[in-house]
Structure formats: C-alpha cells, structure tokens
Write an enzyme that holds these catalytic residues in place. Structure first.
Site, PDB file in Angstrom:
ATOM      1  N   LYS A 114       0.809  -1.171  -0.108  1.00 15.24           N
ATOM      2  CA  LYS A 114       0.033  -0.031   0.255  1.00 15.24           C
ATOM      3  C   LYS A 114       0.820   1.260  -0.155  1.00 15.24           C
ATOM      4  O   LYS A 114       2.046   1.108   0.271  1.00 15.24           O
ATOM      5  CB  LYS A 114      -0.879  -0.150   1.369  1.00 15.24           C
ATOM      6  CG  LYS A 114      -2.187  -0.985   0.997  1.00 15.24           C
ATOM      7  CD  LYS A 114      -3.351  -0.720   1.611  1.00 15.24           C
ATOM      8  CE  LYS A 114      -4.505  -1.645   1.082  1.00 15.24           C
ATOM      9  NZ  LYS A 114      -5.489  -1.719   2.154  1.00 15.24           N
ATOM     10  N   ARG A 132      -3.809 -10.056   4.833  1.00 19.84           N
ATOM     11  CA  ARG A 132      -4.166  -9.967   3.149  1.00 19.84           C
ATOM     12  C   ARG A 132      -2.962  -9.676   2.414  1.00 19.84           C
ATOM     13  O   ARG A 132      -2.693  -8.539   2.675  1.00 19.84           O
ATOM     14  CB  ARG A 132      -5.543  -9.195   3.264  1.00 19.84           C
ATOM     15  CG  ARG A 132      -6.018  -8.916   1.749  1.00 19.84           C
ATOM     16  CD  ARG A 132      -7.155  -8.070   1.519  1.00 19.84           C
ATOM     17  NE  ARG A 132      -7.548  -8.027   0.230  1.00 19.84           N
ATOM     18  CZ  ARG A 132      -7.128  -7.372  -0.624  1.00 19.84           C
ATOM     19  NH1 ARG A 132      -6.144  -6.397  -0.452  1.00 19.84           N
ATOM     20  NH2 ARG A 132      -7.748  -7.100  -1.943  1.00 19.84           N
TER      21      ARG A 132
HETATM   22  C1  8Y7 Z   1      -8.200  -4.304   1.540  1.00 17.04           C
HETATM   23  C2  8Y7 Z   1      -9.425  -5.003   1.030  1.00 17.04           C
HETATM   24  C3  8Y7 Z   1      -8.231  -3.879  -0.688  1.00 17.04           C
HETATM   25  C4  8Y7 Z   1      -8.129  -4.125   3.130  1.00 17.04           C
HETATM   26  C5  8Y7 Z   1      -9.802  -5.809   3.143  1.00 17.04           C
HETATM   27  C6  8Y7 Z   1      -5.437  -2.954  -1.977  1.00 17.04           C
HETATM   28  C7  8Y7 Z   1     -10.323  -5.439  -1.144  1.00 17.04           C
HETATM   29  C8  8Y7 Z   1      -6.721  -2.226  -2.250  1.00 17.04           C
HETATM   30  N1  8Y7 Z   1      -7.795  -3.560   0.367  1.00 17.04           N
HETATM   31  N2  8Y7 Z   1     -10.015  -5.701   1.993  1.00 17.04           N
HETATM   32  N3  8Y7 Z   1      -9.484  -4.799  -0.475  1.00 17.04           N
HETATM   33  N4  8Y7 Z   1      -8.979  -4.943   3.639  1.00 17.04           N
HETATM   34  N5  8Y7 Z   1     -10.702  -6.549   3.945  1.00 17.04           N
HETATM   35  O1  8Y7 Z   1      -4.428  -2.215  -2.075  1.00 17.04           O
HETATM   36  O2  8Y7 Z   1      -7.335  -3.412   3.382  1.00 17.04           O
HETATM   37  O3  8Y7 Z   1      -5.170  -4.129  -1.915  1.00 17.04           O
HETATM   38  S1  8Y7 Z   1      -8.130  -3.242  -2.284  1.00 17.04           S
END
Ligand code: 8Y7
Length: 276
Positions: free
Chosen positions: A221, A255
C-alpha cells in the site's frame, strides 16, 4: 478462535494468510475467457502452495480514484474463477465485493467469505449476507474510493474507527449475522492519511481486544510508498514489516500479494511464540 463457513473451519490461533487474486482488466486480459480463468487458477494454486489458506477474489478495483464497475461485468469476471478454484483447490474462497448480487452468486458458486470494503452498507448487501450464512469482513472506510484520499480528517481516529466497526458489527448481528461470523478490518489506505495509517497500525492491539478476528491489509500500500519513497513493486520490505507489527499485536488474518514471504515471516514469529 476459529472461523467456520459451512463444513470448513479455519484455525485462527495461528495467523492465516489471505492471498490476493485480482480479476480486473489490468491484471488479466478479460473476464470470462479460458485463458483468464486458467491464469487465475494457476496464480491461486501457487499462492495455496506457498501457504495461503484463503484466496480473496476481486473483480472491482477499489484503489483510490477507481471508477465503479457494473454488476454484470463483475459477475462475468469473478464467478467462473470462483467455480474453478472451488473445484480444484482446498482453500477458503473470499469474494471481495460490495454488491448484493455478486455476494449471492459468489456464495452459490463456492465462496466461503464475504469481504466487503463498504461493510455491507450498499443496497441489499446486508440481507444477502444474512441469507448466505458465511463469515463477513467489515472494513472501515471514510468516504468513497473515488475521493477518499483527498483530505481525510478525524476528530479522534482510533475512537472513530472503533465506533464505526462496533456499531456496524452490532447492526449486522441484530440483522441476523452470527457474531462468530464477523471479522473486522481497520481499512488501511481507505480515507486515511499517512499519519492515520501508521497510528492505526501501532494501535492494532486495542482493536484485537474487541473480540472479533482482525484482518489486516497493508500489502504494497501507498503508506509504505510514501514513507519510504518506493514504487509499488519496491514495497515488499515495508509490507512484511507491516505484517509483523500486525501479527505481533494479534491480527489473525493477513491479506497479501506476497504469500511465500509472508508465510516465512509467520514461521519465524511462531518460532519465538509471539502470539500465544
Ligand atoms: C483491502 C481490501 C483492498 C483491505 C480488506 C489494495 C479489497 C486495495 N484492500 N479488503 N481490499 N482489507 N478486507 O491495495 O485492506 O489491496 S483493495
């Protein structure tokens, strides 16, 4: 702590890796065709072999500035991929969506977890989640993806995020979602300044104490990009540092894009027993 979806159980007493699988046109040629589906399965297989126990499939970009995708397009991208992975891999499948129709069809196709960056606030989403009877991840976001990074401001960051998540969790439980099915997420990068993101990362312990499993998404990020002056492909060290900080404070699900490296980090943390 455990996470149960249908007859599947995920043990959260050790941190679990959620591998990111984007099925958006910038990562794949087009939704629905064989090359795309096979490529997605290949990537998912690799992530499972590297240690991911959950694959998070997303067909809508929620990056800052991203435009909305219509439901048919999102369904066309994600449903065949969910079916393929459900048939071929032994992992939990998470669907990254905010749309009720995508939630319903994804669960029908084999998804085990609903990952909604809008915390089930879109029309019909809460009802779809209640009906699906699967775990849901409720994430905090200030504003909407198109404009959320313009000038994020909080009266009290930690209290604001905590209140939102607890209120949302209560609302979902009252609507019929099981308490054991709720996962919370601080929403790094979603309507937060650089200082906000790092304040939250350092205070994660307070959120773990709320009693719900905590999912952390900091992989690649811009909080690392900006702090370290690194492009998107140079953020592995930052992302791993973020994962360590989150895991040490008790976050149960991480994640990530870089599954193998994150799995190594978890093994090292396990060797020194930091989370039990
Ligand atoms: C997150 C996310 C994204 C996060 C959860 C990226 C879909 C942006 N970020 N879902 N999604 N938490 N739960 O840079 O921080 O991955 S998208």
């Amino acid at each position: 702590m455990q996470l149960q979806s249908g007859d599947r159980v995920l043990d959260l007493s050790t941190p679990q890796v959620m591998g990111i699988l984007n099925v958006t046109p910038d990562s794949f040629s087009d939704g629905g065709n064989f090359a795309t589906i096979d490529n997605a399965l290949l990537q998912a297989t690799k992530m499972v072999e590297q240690g991911a126990s959950i694959i998070d499939i997303g067909g809508e970009s929620t990056k800052p500035g991203a435009v909305d995708v219509v439901a048919e397009q999102e369904l066309e991208r994600v449903i065949p991929v969910i079916e393929k992975i459900a048939q071929n891999l032994d992992c939990m499948i998470s669907i990254d969506t905010s749309k009720a129709i995508v939630m319903r069809e994804a669960v029908q196709a084999g998804a085990h977890i609903l990952n909604d960056v809008r915390a089930l606030q879109e029309e019909g989403a809460l009802q779809a989640a209640v009906k699906a009877q699967v775990p849901v991840c409720l994430m905090h976001m200030q504003g909407a993806p198109r404009s959320m990074q313009v000038a994020p401001q909080y009266d009290n960051l930690l209290d604001d995020v905590k209140c939102f998540l607890l209120q949302r969790a209560d609302f979902c439980i009252k609507a019929g979602i099981k308490k054991e099915h709720i996962i919370l997420d601080l929403g790094f990068g979603f309507g937060k300044s650089l200082a906000h993101n790092f304040e939250l990362l350092g205070a994660m312990k307070q959120f773990v104490k709320l009693g719900y499993p905590l999912l952390t998404g900091v992989s690649r990020k811009s909080m690392f990009g900006h702090l370290l002056n690194r492009d998107i492909n140079e953020r592995l060290a930052g992302s791993l540092a973020g994962a360590i900080i989150a895991i040490q404070q008790g976050s149960q699900i991480i994640r990530v894009h870089d599954v193998a490296e994150t799995a190594d980090v978890i093994k090292i943390l396990q060797a020194v027993n930091v989370f039990n």
